[in-house]
Design a protein around this motif. Structure first.
Motif, PDB file in Angstrom:
ATOM      1  N   LYS A  47       0.869  -1.174   0.000  1.00  9.99           N
ATOM      2  CA  LYS A  47       0.000   0.000   0.000  1.00  9.99           C
ATOM      3  C   LYS A  47       0.903   1.219   0.000  1.00  9.99           C
ATOM      4  CE  LYS A  47      -4.392   1.308   1.751  1.00  9.99           C
ATOM      5  NZ  LYS A  47      -5.425   1.029   2.742  1.00  9.99           N
ATOM      6  N   VAL A  48       0.667   2.101  -0.944  1.00 11.25           N
ATOM      7  CA  VAL A  48       1.512   3.275  -1.136  1.00 11.25           C
ATOM      8  C   VAL A  48       0.823   4.475  -0.506  1.00 11.25           C
ATOM      9  CG1 VAL A  48       2.658   4.716  -2.850  1.00 11.25           C
ATOM     10  CG2 VAL A  48       2.392   2.259  -3.269  1.00 11.25           C
ATOM     11  N   LYS A  49       1.581   5.206   0.285  1.00 11.50           N
ATOM     12  CA  LYS A  49       1.037   6.367   0.995  1.00 11.50           C
ATOM     13  C   LYS A  49       1.645   7.662   0.472  1.00 11.50           C
ATOM     14  CE  LYS A  49      -1.364   4.227   4.169  1.00 11.50           C
ATOM     15  NZ  LYS A  49      -2.764   4.385   4.347  1.00 11.50           N
ATOM     16  N   GLY A  50       0.952   8.744   0.739  1.00 15.99           N
ATOM     17  CA  GLY A  50       1.452  10.073   0.404  1.00 15.99           C
ATOM     18  C   GLY A  50       1.745  10.226  -1.071  1.00 15.99           C
ATOM     19  N   ASP A  51       2.892  10.804  -1.356  1.00 15.18           N
ATOM     20  CA  ASP A  51       3.254  11.054  -2.756  1.00 15.18           C
ATOM     21  C   ASP A  51       4.028   9.884  -3.364  1.00 15.18           C
ATOM     22  OD1 ASP A  51       5.607  11.317  -1.395  1.00 15.18           O
ATOM     23  OD2 ASP A  51       6.052  13.344  -2.091  1.00 15.18           O
ATOM     24  N   GLY A  52       3.948   8.732  -2.722  1.00  8.60           N
ATOM     25  CA  GLY A  52       4.598   7.535  -3.253  1.00  8.60           C
ATOM     26  C   GLY A  52       5.941   7.239  -2.639  1.00  8.60           C
ATOM     27  N   ASP A  53       6.359   8.052  -1.676  1.00  6.65           N
ATOM     28  CA  ASP A  53       7.654   7.830  -1.032  1.00  6.65           C
ATOM     29  C   ASP A  53       7.604   6.734   0.027  1.00  6.65           C
ATOM     30  OD1 ASP A  53       8.870   9.747  -2.571  1.00  6.65           O
ATOM     31  OD2 ASP A  53       8.667  11.335  -1.075  1.00  6.65           O
ATOM     32  N   VAL A  54       6.417   6.398   0.501  1.00  6.79           N
ATOM     33  CA  VAL A  54       6.280   5.401   1.555  1.00  6.79           C
ATOM     34  C   VAL A  54       5.366   4.278   1.066  1.00  6.79           C
ATOM     35  CG1 VAL A  54       5.476   4.961   3.903  1.00  6.79           C
ATOM     36  CG2 VAL A  54       6.575   7.139   3.357  1.00  6.79           C
ATOM     37  N   ALA A  55       5.852   3.051   1.190  1.00  2.75           N
ATOM     38  CA  ALA A  55       5.045   1.879   0.847  1.00  2.75           C
ATOM     39  C   ALA A  55       5.242   0.833   1.937  1.00  2.75           C
ATOM     40  CB  ALA A  55       5.443   1.321  -0.509  1.00  2.75           C
ATOM     41  N   VAL A  56       4.149   0.220   2.350  1.00  2.00           N
ATOM     42  CA  VAL A  56       4.221  -0.827   3.365  1.00  2.00           C
ATOM     43  C   VAL A  56       3.561  -2.077   2.817  1.00  2.00           C
ATOM     44  CG1 VAL A  56       4.300   0.739   5.336  1.00  2.00           C
ATOM     45  CG2 VAL A  56       2.110  -0.010   4.469  1.00  2.00           C
ATOM     46  N   PRO A  57       4.156  -3.252   3.103  1.00  2.00           N
ATOM     47  CA  PRO A  57       3.516  -4.490   2.647  1.00  2.00           C
ATOM     48  C   PRO A  57       2.221  -4.700   3.422  1.00  2.00           C
ATOM     49  CG  PRO A  57       5.422  -4.985   4.024  1.00  2.00           C
ATOM     50  CD  PRO A  57       5.383  -3.494   3.838  1.00  2.00           C
ATOM     51  N   VAL A  58       1.211  -5.209   2.730  1.00  2.05           N
ATOM     52  CA  VAL A  58      -0.084  -5.452   3.370  1.00  2.05           C
ATOM     53  C   VAL A  58      -0.532  -6.880   3.077  1.00  2.05           C
ATOM     54  CG1 VAL A  58      -0.826  -3.049   3.377  1.00  2.05           C
ATOM     55  CG2 VAL A  58      -1.337  -4.470   1.399  1.00  2.05           C
ATOM     56  N   GLY A  59      -1.328  -7.425   3.981  1.00  2.91           N
ATOM     57  CA  GLY A  59      -1.880  -8.758   3.798  1.00  2.91           C
ATOM     58  C   GLY A  59      -2.938  -8.777   2.716  1.00  2.91           C
ATOM     59  N   ARG A  60      -3.076  -9.914   2.080  1.00  3.62           N
ATOM     60  CA  ARG A  60      -4.059 -10.051   0.999  1.00  3.62           C
ATOM     61  C   ARG A  60      -5.480  -9.759   1.452  1.00  3.62           C
ATOM     62  NH1 ARG A  60      -0.061 -13.026   0.386  1.00  3.62           N
ATOM     63  NH2 ARG A  60       0.964 -13.333  -1.596  1.00  3.62           N
ATOM     64  N   GLY A  61      -5.775 -10.072   2.709  1.00  4.09           N
ATOM     65  CA  GLY A  61      -7.115  -9.843   3.233  1.00  4.09           C
ATOM     66  C   GLY A  61      -7.507  -8.380   3.269  1.00  4.09           C
ATOM     67  N   THR A  62      -6.531  -7.484   3.172  1.00  2.00           N
ATOM     68  CA  THR A  62      -6.823  -6.050   3.193  1.00  2.00           C
ATOM     69  C   THR A  62      -6.931  -5.456   1.791  1.00  2.00           C
ATOM     70  OG1 THR A  62      -4.501  -5.347   3.238  1.00  2.00           O
ATOM     71  CG2 THR A  62      -5.541  -5.834   5.360  1.00  2.00           C
ATOM     72  N   VAL A  63      -6.609  -6.270   0.792  1.00  7.09           N
ATOM     73  CA  VAL A  63      -6.619  -5.802  -0.603  1.00  7.09           C
ATOM     74  C   VAL A  63      -8.008  -6.039  -1.195  1.00  7.09           C
ATOM     75  CG1 VAL A  63      -5.582  -6.143  -2.882  1.00  7.09           C
ATOM     76  CG2 VAL A  63      -4.165  -6.325  -0.827  1.00  7.09           C
ATOM     77  N   PRO A  64      -8.592  -5.048  -1.845  1.00  2.45           N
ATOM     78  CA  PRO A  64      -9.925  -5.218  -2.428  1.00  2.45           C
ATOM     79  C   PRO A  64      -9.969  -6.399  -3.411  1.00  2.45           C
ATOM     80  CG  PRO A  64      -9.240  -2.911  -2.530  1.00  2.45           C
ATOM     81  CD  PRO A  64      -8.048  -3.697  -2.094  1.00  2.45           C
ATOM     82  N   ASP A  65     -11.047  -7.168  -3.331  1.00  2.15           N
ATOM     83  CA  ASP A  65     -11.203  -8.343  -4.203  1.00  2.15           C
ATOM     84  C   ASP A  65     -11.080  -8.022  -5.691  1.00  2.15           C
ATOM     85  OD1 ASP A  65     -11.400 -10.169  -2.142  1.00  2.15           O
ATOM     86  OD2 ASP A  65     -13.591 -10.064  -2.058  1.00  2.15           O
ATOM     87  N   PRO A  66     -11.652  -6.903  -6.175  1.00  6.20           N
ATOM     88  CA  PRO A  66     -11.495  -6.623  -7.607  1.00  6.20           C
ATOM     89  C   PRO A  66     -10.020  -6.494  -8.034  1.00  6.20           C
ATOM     90  CG  PRO A  66     -13.249  -5.276  -6.712  1.00  6.20           C
ATOM     91  CD  PRO A  66     -12.558  -5.935  -5.546  1.00  6.20           C
ATOM     92  N   LEU A  67      -9.188  -5.946  -7.151  1.00  9.28           N
ATOM     93  CA  LEU A  67      -7.775  -5.825  -7.473  1.00  9.28           C
ATOM     94  C   LEU A  67      -7.109  -7.201  -7.488  1.00  9.28           C
ATOM     95  CD1 LEU A  67      -5.167  -4.386  -8.042  1.00  9.28           C
ATOM     96  CD2 LEU A  67      -5.005  -3.807  -5.607  1.00  9.28           C
ATOM     97  N   ARG A  68      -7.421  -8.029  -6.508  1.00  8.20           N
ATOM     98  CA  ARG A  68      -6.868  -9.385  -6.482  1.00  8.20           C
ATOM     99  C   ARG A  68      -7.320 -10.170  -7.701  1.00  8.20           C
ATOM    100  NH1 ARG A  68      -7.387 -12.464  -1.109  1.00  8.20           N
ATOM    101  NH2 ARG A  68      -5.906 -13.752  -2.262  1.00  8.20           N
ATOM    102  N   ASP A  69      -8.584 -10.007  -8.097  1.00  5.52           N
ATOM    103  CA  ASP A  69      -9.088 -10.686  -9.306  1.00  5.52           C
ATOM    104  C   ASP A  69      -8.308 -10.237 -10.534  1.00  5.52           C
ATOM    105  OD1 ASP A  69     -10.995 -11.955  -7.742  1.00  5.52           O
ATOM    106  OD2 ASP A  69     -12.619 -10.592  -8.311  1.00  5.52           O
ATOM    107  N   ARG A  70      -8.043  -8.945 -10.616  1.00  5.31           N
ATOM    108  CA  ARG A  70      -7.292  -8.403 -11.763  1.00  5.31           C
ATOM    109  C   ARG A  70      -5.885  -8.985 -11.824  1.00  5.31           C
ATOM    110  NH1 ARG A  70      -6.365  -3.796 -15.081  1.00  5.31           N
ATOM    111  NH2 ARG A  70      -4.563  -4.459 -16.278  1.00  5.31           N
TER     112      ARG A  70
END
Length: 89
Positions: A47-70
């Motif tokens: 998940k990318v925050k702010g202007d793209g300088d910060v990114a943190v890994p996130v669990g699949r359960g937090t990712v919207p299903d349409p994105l996972r489907d894509r």
């Protein structure tokens, strides 16, 4: 690099770098960077925050299903088993 990684790089938005491929997606208010690593056959969501300088890994359960489907669809189109998207690290 094998043919499947090259094929993933041909999917909309994907860029290949060495033994990995990356794509960026924007949801309603969220930005994600998704990486596929060919040697370990795994997908990591960031998940990318702010202007793209910060990114943190996130669990699949937090990712919207349409994105996972894509992502699974893109993997399938590239000849990669879409089940690797759900593989636990």
């Amino acid at each position: 690099m094998d043919d499947t990684l090259s094929a993933l790089g041909e999917q909309d938005g994907w860029k290949v770098d060495g033994f990995a491929a990356r794509v960026h997606y924007r949801g309603a208010d969220d930005f994600y960077s998704i990486e596929y690593y060919q040697p370990s056959e795994c997908v990591i969501y960031w998940k990318v925050k702010g202007d793209g300088d910060v990114a943190v890994p996130v669990g699949r359960g937090t990712v919207p299903d349409p994105l996972r489907d894509r992502v699974r669809m893109d993997l399938t189109e590239a000849g990669i088993d879409p089940d690797v998207e759900a593989r636990k690290l």
